[in-house]
Motif scaffolding. Sequence first.
Motif, short mmCIF file in Angstrom:
data_model
loop_
_atom_site.label_atom_id
_atom_site.label_comp_id
_atom_site.label_asym_id
_atom_site.label_seq_id
_atom_site.Cartn_x
_atom_site.Cartn_y
_atom_site.Cartn_z
N MET A 1 -33.46 -71.69 65.60
CA MET A 1 -32.45 -70.74 66.07
C MET A 1 -33.07 -69.53 66.74
N ASN A 2 -34.18 -69.04 66.19
CA ASN A 2 -34.80 -67.81 66.71
C ASN A 2 -35.59 -68.03 67.99
N ASN A 3 -36.05 -69.25 68.23
CA ASN A 3 -36.99 -69.48 69.32
C ASN A 3 -36.54 -70.52 70.36
N ILE A 4 -35.92 -71.60 69.90
CA ILE A 4 -35.58 -72.68 70.83
C ILE A 4 -34.23 -72.43 71.50
N ILE A 5 -33.26 -71.91 70.77
CA ILE A 5 -31.97 -71.64 71.39
C ILE A 5 -32.10 -70.66 72.56
N PRO A 6 -32.84 -69.53 72.42
CA PRO A 6 -33.00 -68.66 73.59
C PRO A 6 -33.66 -69.36 74.78
N LEU A 7 -34.60 -70.25 74.51
CA LEU A 7 -35.26 -70.99 75.58
C LEU A 7 -34.27 -71.86 76.34
N LEU A 8 -33.40 -72.55 75.60
CA LEU A 8 -32.45 -73.46 76.24
C LEU A 8 -31.26 -72.74 76.85
N LYS A 9 -30.98 -71.52 76.39
CA LYS A 9 -29.88 -70.77 77.02
C LYS A 9 -30.18 -70.48 78.48
N ALA B 1 -28.81 -80.52 68.42
CA ALA B 1 -28.03 -79.34 68.78
C ALA B 1 -27.47 -79.44 70.19
N VAL B 2 -26.34 -78.75 70.38
CA VAL B 2 -25.74 -78.56 71.70
C VAL B 2 -25.77 -77.06 71.98
N ILE B 3 -26.32 -76.68 73.15
CA ILE B 3 -26.51 -75.27 73.48
C ILE B 3 -25.74 -74.94 74.76
N THR B 4 -24.97 -73.85 74.73
CA THR B 4 -24.37 -73.31 75.95
C THR B 4 -24.78 -71.84 76.06
N THR B 5 -24.35 -71.18 77.12
CA THR B 5 -24.68 -69.76 77.28
C THR B 5 -23.96 -68.89 76.28
N THR B 6 -22.86 -69.37 75.70
CA THR B 6 -22.05 -68.54 74.81
C THR B 6 -22.03 -69.01 73.36
N CYS B 7 -22.36 -70.26 73.11
CA CYS B 7 -22.25 -70.78 71.74
C CYS B 7 -23.15 -71.99 71.55
N SER B 8 -23.38 -72.32 70.29
CA SER B 8 -24.22 -73.47 69.96
C SER B 8 -23.65 -74.18 68.74
#
Length: 243
Positions: free
Chosen positions: A102-110, A184-191
């Motif tokens: 959550m702290n590292n990969i989600i920002p990368l994929l956003k 996980a599914v990642i978007t610019t606003t939610c995951s």
Amino acid sequence: MKKENFIVENKSIKWLAIAGNIISFCEDLMEIHGLNTFYISENFYEYHSWNGGQVTVYIPQALKNRRLPPPKEGLKILFFSNEPHHAILWRSMYERALEVFMNNIIPLLKDKARVTDMKHVEYMLLIIPKKIGVLLEGEIDKVRIPFIKAYVMAHTHPSPHCFFSHKDIISSLDIFSNQGLISAVITTTCSAIMYRVDDFTVDDYERLIIISNLIKKDKIKDALLEFNKLNSIKLSFIGAKII
């Protein structure tokens, strides 16, 4: 137009790959010997204090002359008689892997999700046991998943569609069946994140098939109720509510 695929290497990807190797190794040990008193180096668990080197897995002395699964990449095995100092029980790694993701990969994929919003081209990141990430560029509104072992599978959707499709659930089944940890599914606003908290069970496998079928029929509320019945998998949302 030719699709571009990339190898991604950084500390968080390497950490998550080794975390997957630790959990996989300890699950194999537990299955063979019926024990779960295995420990890992505290500095690796803390993440920020880990220097990128090999990680020690502490195994009870009683198993020293017993059959052990082959050590996974990035791991060093030590046997102990008394509980080791500065060490953490291996089961804590399930939740810790989620936090690092959550702290590292989600920002990368956003960052990639912004491209998805503009061009509807999806991206997928797979973190594999070889301590690297593979970033795949997909097609319009979809990305194909190669048949490789991965501990983490995360892909982008156009905002605000951050829930799993029925096909995403089936793909996640393959990941979890092979000791994967996170889908996980990642978007610019939610995951939306599915993550493993225990050894994956046959009951949960069958329930995820039910969930996939419910999502295919657009019965999202019923699917969420079924998610609550899973034992080895949990579902988490960031920045969104499914009503």
